[in-house]
Design a protein around this motif. Sequence first.
Motif, PDB file in Angstrom:
ATOM      1  N   ILE C 176      58.570 -57.176 -80.966  1.00 29.94           N
ATOM      2  CA  ILE C 176      58.037 -56.020 -80.255  1.00 29.94           C
ATOM      3  C   ILE C 176      56.597 -56.318 -79.849  1.00 29.94           C
ATOM      4  CG2 ILE C 176      57.519 -53.565 -80.420  1.00 29.94           C
ATOM      5  CD1 ILE C 176      59.665 -53.500 -82.662  1.00 29.94           C
ATOM      6  N   GLU C 177      56.357 -56.308 -78.543  1.00 31.33           N
ATOM      7  CA  GLU C 177      55.024 -56.638 -78.041  1.00 31.33           C
ATOM      8  C   GLU C 177      54.109 -55.432 -78.129  1.00 31.33           C
ATOM      9  OE1 GLU C 177      53.801 -59.648 -75.910  1.00 31.33           O
ATOM     10  OE2 GLU C 177      54.959 -60.269 -77.666  1.00 31.33           O
ATOM     11  N   ASN C 178      54.662 -54.302 -77.639  1.00 34.03           N
ATOM     12  CA  ASN C 178      53.825 -53.119 -77.501  1.00 34.03           C
ATOM     13  C   ASN C 178      54.588 -51.936 -78.062  1.00 34.03           C
ATOM     14  OD1 ASN C 178      52.706 -50.741 -76.500  1.00 34.03           O
ATOM     15  ND2 ASN C 178      51.720 -51.876 -74.835  1.00 34.03           N
ATOM     16  N   THR C 179      54.085 -51.369 -79.124  1.00 32.64           N
ATOM     17  CA  THR C 179      54.854 -50.364 -79.851  1.00 32.64           C
ATOM     18  C   THR C 179      55.101 -49.117 -79.017  1.00 32.64           C
ATOM     19  OG1 THR C 179      53.187 -50.957 -81.455  1.00 32.64           O
ATOM     20  CG2 THR C 179      55.124 -49.820 -82.267  1.00 32.64           C
ATOM     21  N   PHE C 182      57.682 -49.799 -76.442  1.00 31.66           N
ATOM     22  CA  PHE C 182      58.977 -49.945 -77.110  1.00 31.66           C
ATOM     23  C   PHE C 182      59.550 -48.569 -77.446  1.00 31.66           C
ATOM     24  CE2 PHE C 182      61.568 -50.578 -80.980  1.00 31.66           C
ATOM     25  CZ  PHE C 182      62.504 -51.444 -80.457  1.00 31.66           C
ATOM     26  N   TYR C 232      64.243 -50.903 -69.401  1.00 30.19           N
ATOM     27  CA  TYR C 232      63.460 -51.958 -70.055  1.00 30.19           C
ATOM     28  C   TYR C 232      62.306 -52.373 -69.150  1.00 30.19           C
ATOM     29  CZ  TYR C 232      62.439 -56.497 -72.175  1.00 30.19           C
ATOM     30  OH  TYR C 232      61.818 -57.559 -72.749  1.00 30.19           O
ATOM     31  N   PRO C 238      58.879 -54.162 -73.170  1.00 27.17           N
ATOM     32  CA  PRO C 238      58.164 -54.112 -74.449  1.00 27.17           C
ATOM     33  C   PRO C 238      58.540 -55.229 -75.427  1.00 27.17           C
ATOM     34  CG  PRO C 238      59.910 -52.503 -74.415  1.00 27.17           C
ATOM     35  CD  PRO C 238      59.892 -53.126 -73.057  1.00 27.17           C
ATOM     36  N   LEU C 239      59.585 -56.010 -75.123  1.00 21.86           N
ATOM     37  CA  LEU C 239      59.981 -57.050 -76.069  1.00 21.86           C
ATOM     38  C   LEU C 239      59.637 -58.425 -75.524  1.00 21.86           C
ATOM     39  CD1 LEU C 239      63.579 -56.010 -77.179  1.00 21.86           C
ATOM     40  CD2 LEU C 239      61.443 -55.700 -78.407  1.00 21.86           C
TER      41      LEU C 239
END
Lengths: 257, 373, 393
Positions: C176-179, C182, C232, C238-239
Motif C-alpha cells: 500500500i503506497e498511500n493509505t 487505498f 483503481y 494506491p498499490l
Amino acid sequence: MTTDIHMASAELGDTIIKIDELNKWYGQFHVLKDINLDVKRGERIVICGPSGSGKSTLIRCINRLETHQEGSIVVDGIELTEDTKHINEIRREVGMVFQHFNLFPHLTVLENCTLAPIWVRKAPKREAEETAMRYLERVKIPEQANKYPGQLSGGQQQRVAIARSLCMNPRVMLFDEPTSALDPEMIAEVLDVMVGLAEDGMTMLCVTHEMGFARKVANRVIFMDGGQIVEQNEPEEFFNNPQNDRTELFLSQILQH
Amino acid sequence: MSEVKIFVPAPDRSPPSNTLGPVAWLRENLFGSISSSIATLLFFYLCFSYLPPFVDWAFIKANWTGTDRSVCEANAAGACWTFINVRLEQILFGLYFASKPEELWRPTLIFVLFFALLLPLLFERTPGKKWLSIALLGVFPVVFYFVVYGGSFGIPQSNTTQWGGFLLTFALAFVGILLALPIGILLALGRRSEMPVIRSICVIYIEFWRGTPLITILFMASVMLPLFFPAGVEFDKVVRAMIGITMFQSAYTAEAVRGGLAAIPKGQAEAAMALGLGYWRRTVLITLPQALKISIPSIVNTFIALFKDTSLVSIIGLLDLLNMAQTAARSVEWKGYDIEGYLFAGFIYWAFCYGMSRYSQNLEHKLDTNRRN
Amino acid sequence: MTERTRIPLHRDPRVRAILVQVLAAVVVGYGFYSLFQTTVDNLVARGIQTGTNFFDEVAPFQIGFTPFFDYKLGESKYIDVFFVGIQNTILVAVLGIIAATLLGFFIGVIRLSPNWLVSRGALVYIEIFRNVPLLLQIMFWNFAIFLPTLPAPKNSIAMGAFYLNARGFHTPLPVIENTTDFAIWIALLTFLVIGLVMFARRAKALFEETGRRLPVPWISAAALIIGGYIFYLVSGSPLSFDEPVLGRFNFKGGGQLPLPLFSLWFALTLYTSAFIAENVRAGIQSVSHGQTEAALALGLSRKDTVNLVTIPQALRVIIPPTISQYLNLTKNSSLAVAVGYEELVAVWAGITLNQTGQALVIIGMTVAVYECLSLLTSFVLNWYNKRIQLTER
Ligand SMILES: Nc1ncnc2c1ncn2[C@@H]1O[C@H](COP(=O)(O)OP(=O)(O)O)[C@@H](O)[C@H]1O
Ligand SMILES: [Mg+2]
C-alpha cells in the motif's frame, strides 16, 4: 373349527398376565394411561386401534422391551421390575413375533431357531435341532432349514420367526402386527399357523387388524385409542354391537373396503 | 374357414453398422463432441511428450545388473535399478538380516507364510475361511515372534531395533491392526453404551486420538512414554512406536466398527432380547457378527491409511521401508540415486494399498448388491 | 400401585450401571493421576521443573520463515516460537486447501467425463496419489525432484514476475503506497459490490415476475474487473508491487515461499486432491439417474438440470467428507518436519522440546491446537448436517 376354539374358551385357566394401573411416558408424552388387563391361561386376545394408540408399547411392556413408570405387570407370578433375573425368566417364557420378522440374517433358519434354546436354555445342540425341525414342520417349511432368511419370502420368514419363538416353549406368545408387512397372498399362510397355535391352546396377545382372524379365534377383542383401553368385549359383541362411538368409527373405517 | 394364426418371431437383425465396432467406440468415447476431441488430442500430446522419455529412462535404457555405481555412471541416461538390486535385502529386511545371509530364510519364510494364509482368504469360495482367519490372526503372530524375533529353538535373537525395511513396516502395520481391532470393537460398543460415563470415556478417547496428527503421537511415544513409567521400565523405540500406532489405530477402527453397528436395525437386538439373550450374548452372537461384516470395507480402509502412515516412523529415526530406501540412496556408494529409491519404495507401498483398496471396493459392491436383493 | 418386592442389589441393572461407571471413572482417573505423577517425578529427576516459565525465556535459535511475525534471534521468546509455528501451519493449510479444492473438483469432474481417455487419466491420477504415503511424496518432490533439478537463483525459472528456483518460489507482493487513496479505492469497491448485490436482487425479481433471465454472473464479473480497475486508476493507483529482485545469493523483496514450503504445499495438494476428487465423483454419482431423467423430462435444459438438480444434491454429499479432508490436510502439514518447513510440530514439538525438555507442556499445547481444530471441524460439520436435514424435511 370355530366352535372348537370357543368351547375351549369356557374352560380358561388361572391368570397368567396381570396388568394393574399401568402408566408409561416417553419424555412428556403419556403413551399408556391406566391400563388394567388380566389375561387367563389359554386366552386369546386381539388388540386393535388406530396407529399410534400405544398397542405396540403395551405388548412390548409385557416382555420389558419397554420399561413402564407406574403400575405393575405380573407374568406367571413374577413381577416385572428392574430385576434382571426376573426379566430374563419372563423373556424365556414369553415369545414375541415382530412386524418386520427380525430374523437374524447371518444365521440359517435352523440356527435362528436353535440359538436361544442353546444359549439361554442350555439345551444340547442335537436336541435343540430336533425341536427346531419339529416346529419348522409345524409351520410347514422344514425344507428351508438350511437356507438364510434373505432367501425366503416374507410369509416364510414370518413363519420361521414364529417357529423361532416356539422353540423356547413359551407359555405366552405376543404378536405385533405379524401380517402388516406381508403381501396379501402371504397373509393367509401366516394366519393359518396362528390359528393352529390357538387351537393348541396357546395364550396369545395379538396386535392385528385382521378382523376375520379376530372373529375366528379371539376370546376377547380390545380396542385402544390415545393410550387407553376404550372397549373390550367378546368378538361377536365387539363387532356387531360396539358400545363406544370411537370404536364404531374405527370399525366403520377399517371395514369400509 | 378361419385358419389359426401361428406366431413366428421376427428374425433378429444386427444394429446399424455405424453403432458397432472400434470406429464407433472411438467416435463415442474419444470424439463425442468438440471439447471431447480437443481433450483427446491434448491427452495424446501430453502422453507422447512425457511417457516415452519416462519409459525410456525407467526400462529401456535402465541399468539392471552390476554391483556398483560405475555401471550406472557409465550409462547415466537410464535409471539405476542396479542400486535397488544390490541393496534389495536391506530395503526389504533391514540391516540385521541383510548382513547375515544365513538368517535370510527367517523373514522370507514369514512373508511366504503370510501370503499363503492371506491370499486364499480374499476369494469368496475358499473353504475353511474361519480356520484360515484364526491362523492368520492367532497363529501367525506367534510364528512371527519365534521366527523373526527368535531367541529360542536355536534361532538367534534379533532385537526389534534391528528390524528394518519392509519387514519393519509390515511388523508395525500388522501389530497395529491386530491390537487395534479388539480395542476398537470395545470402544465402538462403549461409544454406543447407555451409561454416560462409559460413553464419555470412549468418545474422549476416540476423538482425542483422531484429532491429533500421528507424528505428534509418535513424538509423544518416543519422548513422553519413557516419562510415563517409573524409572527402570524401558521399551525400545520400535515397541514405543507400536504402542503409539495401536492407540491411534484403535480410534479409527472404533469409528469404522461404530458405522457398522449403527447400520444394524434395532429390531435385531430387540428380537434377541425377546428370546432372553443378555447384553453380551446379544452383542457377540447377533449384532457384532453382522456389524463387522458390514464394516469390513471401512476397516480395510483404515488398514490402508495405517499402512501408509507407518512411514512416519522414519521421522523418529526408525529404518522402515521409506527410511531404509532413503538411507541407502544417501549412502556413500549410491549417493544421488534418490529417485530410484523413492520410486521403488513408493511402488511397494502403492501395490499393497491399491490391492487393499480394490479388495475393499469389491466387498463394498458385493454388500451393496446383497442388500438390494 | 402395588408394592414392589425389593430387588437384590446385584441384580438391579441401575445399581450395576452406577457401579460399573464409578469403577470406570476411578480406574481412568487414577490411571491419569499416576501417569501425571510419574511423569512429573521423572522430569524432576532429570532436572526439569515442569511449568510455563520457559515461555518468557529468549529462544536461542533462528527461524527462517516468519512472514507474519517479526522474529529476531536473541530477542524473541519461546512463546513467540509457538505462535510462529501456528501461523506457518495455518499458512500452508490455507494454501493447500485452496489448491487441493480446485484441483480435486477438476479431477473429480473429469473422472466422469464421457471421454474414455480423460476419465481413465483421472482414475490413474487418483489411484497413484492416494495410494502412496504422503511423507514419501513430500520427500520425493523435495529431495529427489525440486532440490536437484531446480536451478540456482541466477537461472531461476521466470513466469512473469514469479520466479521458481532451488531456494523456493518468489512472488510479487502488493504494497500500500498511500493509505488514504487505498481507503478511497476500498470504499469505491464496496459501493460497487453493494450495487451488484442490488442488481442481482433486481434481476431475480425480474426473473420471478417475467421469467426473463439476465446473465448476472457475467455482468457482475465484468463490472468487478473493469470497474475495479477504473476505480483503481481514479483513486490514484494506491498499490505498488514489491517485485522479487535477484540479489547476490537469492531473490530479495516480494513474497517468498521457501522450497520446503513449496514442496510441502505441492505434495499436500496432489495427495489431498486425489481424495477430494473421489468425494466429488461419489457425490455426483450419488445423485440418481432418475433425478436427471425427471428434470430432463420436465423440459429443463442440460445446463439447468446440472445447475438446479444435480449440483445442489451432489454438494450435500460432497461437502462433509471434503471438510474432513481439510482437517486431514491441516494435520498432515505436520509432516513438514521431514523437509524442514517451520510449522508448529517442527519448531515447537521438535526444536523447542529438544532445547527445553518441557515434554509435558509442549506436547500438551501442540495436541491442544490440533484438538481445537478438529473440534472446530466437527462443529462446522454438525452445523452443516443440521442445516441440510432442515431443508430436507
Ligand atoms: N421410543 C419412542 N420415543 C418416543 N415416542 C415413542 C417411542 N415409541 C413410540 N412412541 C410414540 O408412542 C405412541 C404409541 O406408539 P406405538 O405403541 O408404537 O403405537 P401403535 O403400535 O399403536 O401404532 C406413538 O405416538 C409413538 O409416536
Ligand atoms: Mg405398532
